[in-house]
Scaffold this motif. Structure first.
Motif, PDB file in Angstrom:
ATOM      1  N   THR A 191     -18.021  17.176   7.254  1.00 41.30           N
ATOM      2  CA  THR A 191     -17.894  16.874   5.827  1.00 41.30           C
ATOM      3  C   THR A 191     -18.158  15.411   5.548  1.00 41.30           C
ATOM      4  O   THR A 191     -18.941  15.053   4.660  1.00 41.30           O
ATOM      5  CB  THR A 191     -16.493  17.258   5.331  1.00 41.30           C
ATOM      6  OG1 THR A 191     -16.283  18.663   5.526  1.00 41.30           O
ATOM      7  CG2 THR A 191     -16.332  16.941   3.845  1.00 41.30           C
ATOM      8  N   HIS A 246      -9.449  17.380  -0.471  1.00 40.92           N
ATOM      9  CA  HIS A 246      -9.421  18.688   0.187  1.00 40.92           C
ATOM     10  C   HIS A 246      -8.003  19.029   0.654  1.00 40.92           C
ATOM     11  O   HIS A 246      -7.574  20.177   0.577  1.00 40.92           O
ATOM     12  CB  HIS A 246     -10.378  18.700   1.377  1.00 40.92           C
ATOM     13  CG  HIS A 246     -11.813  18.937   0.994  1.00 40.92           C
ATOM     14  ND1 HIS A 246     -12.272  20.137   0.501  1.00 40.92           N
ATOM     15  CD2 HIS A 246     -12.892  18.112   1.024  1.00 40.92           C
ATOM     16  CE1 HIS A 246     -13.561  20.049   0.255  1.00 40.92           C
ATOM     17  NE2 HIS A 246     -13.969  18.830   0.555  1.00 40.92           N
ATOM     18  N   ARG A 247      -7.281  18.017   1.126  1.00 39.80           N
ATOM     19  CA  ARG A 247      -5.904  18.251   1.570  1.00 39.80           C
ATOM     20  C   ARG A 247      -5.030  18.706   0.401  1.00 39.80           C
ATOM     21  O   ARG A 247      -4.259  19.669   0.510  1.00 39.80           O
ATOM     22  CB  ARG A 247      -5.323  16.973   2.182  1.00 39.80           C
ATOM     23  CG  ARG A 247      -3.959  17.166   2.840  1.00 39.80           C
ATOM     24  CD  ARG A 247      -3.379  15.834   3.285  1.00 39.80           C
ATOM     25  NE  ARG A 247      -2.955  15.031   2.150  1.00 39.80           N
ATOM     26  CZ  ARG A 247      -1.770  15.177   1.537  1.00 39.80           C
ATOM     27  NH1 ARG A 247      -0.910  16.090   1.956  1.00 39.80           N
ATOM     28  NH2 ARG A 247      -1.454  14.406   0.520  1.00 39.80           N
ATOM     29  N   SER A 289     -10.392  25.615  -4.232  1.00 38.19           N
ATOM     30  CA  SER A 289     -11.448  25.029  -3.419  1.00 38.19           C
ATOM     31  C   SER A 289     -12.241  24.013  -4.229  1.00 38.19           C
ATOM     32  O   SER A 289     -12.401  24.157  -5.441  1.00 38.19           O
ATOM     33  CB  SER A 289     -12.394  26.143  -2.918  1.00 38.19           C
ATOM     34  OG  SER A 289     -13.497  25.584  -2.240  1.00 38.19           O
ATOM     35  N   LEU A 290     -12.754  23.001  -3.539  1.00 33.44           N
ATOM     36  CA  LEU A 290     -13.585  21.984  -4.188  1.00 33.44           C
ATOM     37  C   LEU A 290     -15.061  22.340  -4.108  1.00 33.44           C
ATOM     38  O   LEU A 290     -15.906  21.614  -4.628  1.00 33.44           O
ATOM     39  CB  LEU A 290     -13.379  20.617  -3.533  1.00 33.44           C
ATOM     40  CG  LEU A 290     -11.984  20.005  -3.653  1.00 33.44           C
ATOM     41  CD1 LEU A 290     -11.959  18.653  -2.969  1.00 33.44           C
ATOM     42  CD2 LEU A 290     -11.553  19.875  -5.097  1.00 33.44           C
TER      43      LEU A 290
END
Length: 230
Positions: A4, A119-120, A228-229
Motif C-alpha cells: 500500500t 485504514h486502521r 473500506s477506503l
C-alpha cells in the motif's frame, strides 16, 4: 515498505519527475523490489484510475499526467474515514462508482503514514446494512482515534445511570443507532454502548492497549460490513 505504501510512493515519484519517464528497472531499484512487481503495481494503479501510461523506446518508461493527479492532500485520517462513510451511503445510486473512484484518488495522494492510520480507523467501523444517520457526541466520535480510556455516564434501558471506565475499540452502526464498542471494566467484557444513552464522557490519561478482532463481535459475519477506503 508494504505494498500500500509503495503504491502511493510510486505515484508521488512519477509526479515529481513528470513529464519525464521512469523505467520499471529504475523504479524496482528505488523501491527494492523486482521489475515484475513494479509492473503489477503500475497495472493496479491504472485499474484504479490513476493516469499512468508507458512510453516506448530505450529512454522510455512510465509517466503520470500531472494535470490529472493531485499533489499530497492535507486530509487527516479521520477526514478520510468520514468521506468513506458518507460515500458508503451512495451505494446503489448512479453515482456510487464515481464516488468510489474519487475517494481512491484522494487516498492515493495522502501521505503514507496518514493512509495507514486511516485504514486502521476504517477497520474499526462496522456497519449493519447502511448504518444510521443519527449524530454521535463529539467526545465519543473522537474516542477510538484518541486511544484513551474513557469514563462514561451511561443510562440503561430503564434510564438508570452508571459510571463505567471503558476502553474504546471501535464503532458499530445499524439502521437506527450508533454504538461505541468498548471493553467495559465494570463488566469485564466487550460491550456495545448506545451513543444516545451516553450523557457524559471524560477521557482519562491511560492509553488503550486492547485490540478489537473480527471474532469478538457476536454477530453473524454476513450481516456486518466493515467500512473500506477502496
Amino acid at each position: 515498505m508494504n505494498r500500500t505504501d509503495r503504491l502511493y510512493a510510486l505515484v508521488e515519484e512519477l509526479r515529481a519527475v513528470s513529464p519525464r519517464p521512469r523505467s520499471a528497472r529504475w523504479l524496482a531499484g528505488r523501491f527494492e523490489v523486482s521489475a515484475r512487481t513494479i509492473e503489477r503495481d503500475i497495472a493496479a494503479l491504472q485499474a484504479a484510475g490513476v493516469p499512468i501510461w508507458a512510453e516506448p523506446g530505450r529512454t522510455g518508461g512510465y509517466v503520470v499526467d500531472r494535470a490529472r493527479t493531485l499533489p499530497p492532500v492535507n486530509l487527516t485520517p479521520g477526514e478520510a474515514v468520514a468521506m468513506a462513510l458518507a460515500l458508503h451511503r451512495l451505494g446503489g445510486t448512479p453515482f456510487a462508482a464515481a464516488a468510489g473512484a474519487a475517494l481512491r484518488k484522494l487516498v492515493a495522494v495522502m501521505p503514507a503514514a496518514d493512509v495507514a492510520e486511516a485504514h486502521r480507523l476504517a477497520g474499526r467501523v462496522h456497519l449493519i446494512g447502511d448504518g444510521p444517520v443519527m449524530p454521535v457526541p463529539a467526545a465519543v466520535a473522537d474516542a477510538v482515534a484518541a486511544g484513551r480510556v474513557l469514563r462514561l455516564t451511561y443510562a440503561d434501558r430503564a434510564g438508570a445511570d452508571s459510571v463505567r471506565d471503558v476502553e474504546p475499540l471501535g464503532y458499530l452502526g445499524n439502521a437506527r443507532h450508533w454504538y461505541l464498542l468498548a471493553w467495559c471494566r465494570l463488566r469485564d467484557g466487550l460491550r456495545c454502548f448506545r451513543t444516545d444513552r451516553i450523557s457524559s464522557v471524560r477521557p482519562l490519561a491511560e492509553a488503550v492497549t486492547r485490540e478489537l478482532h473480527p471474532g469478538d463481535l457476536d454477530i453473524p459475519h454476513e450481516r456486518v460490513r466493515p467500512l473500506s477506503l477502496v
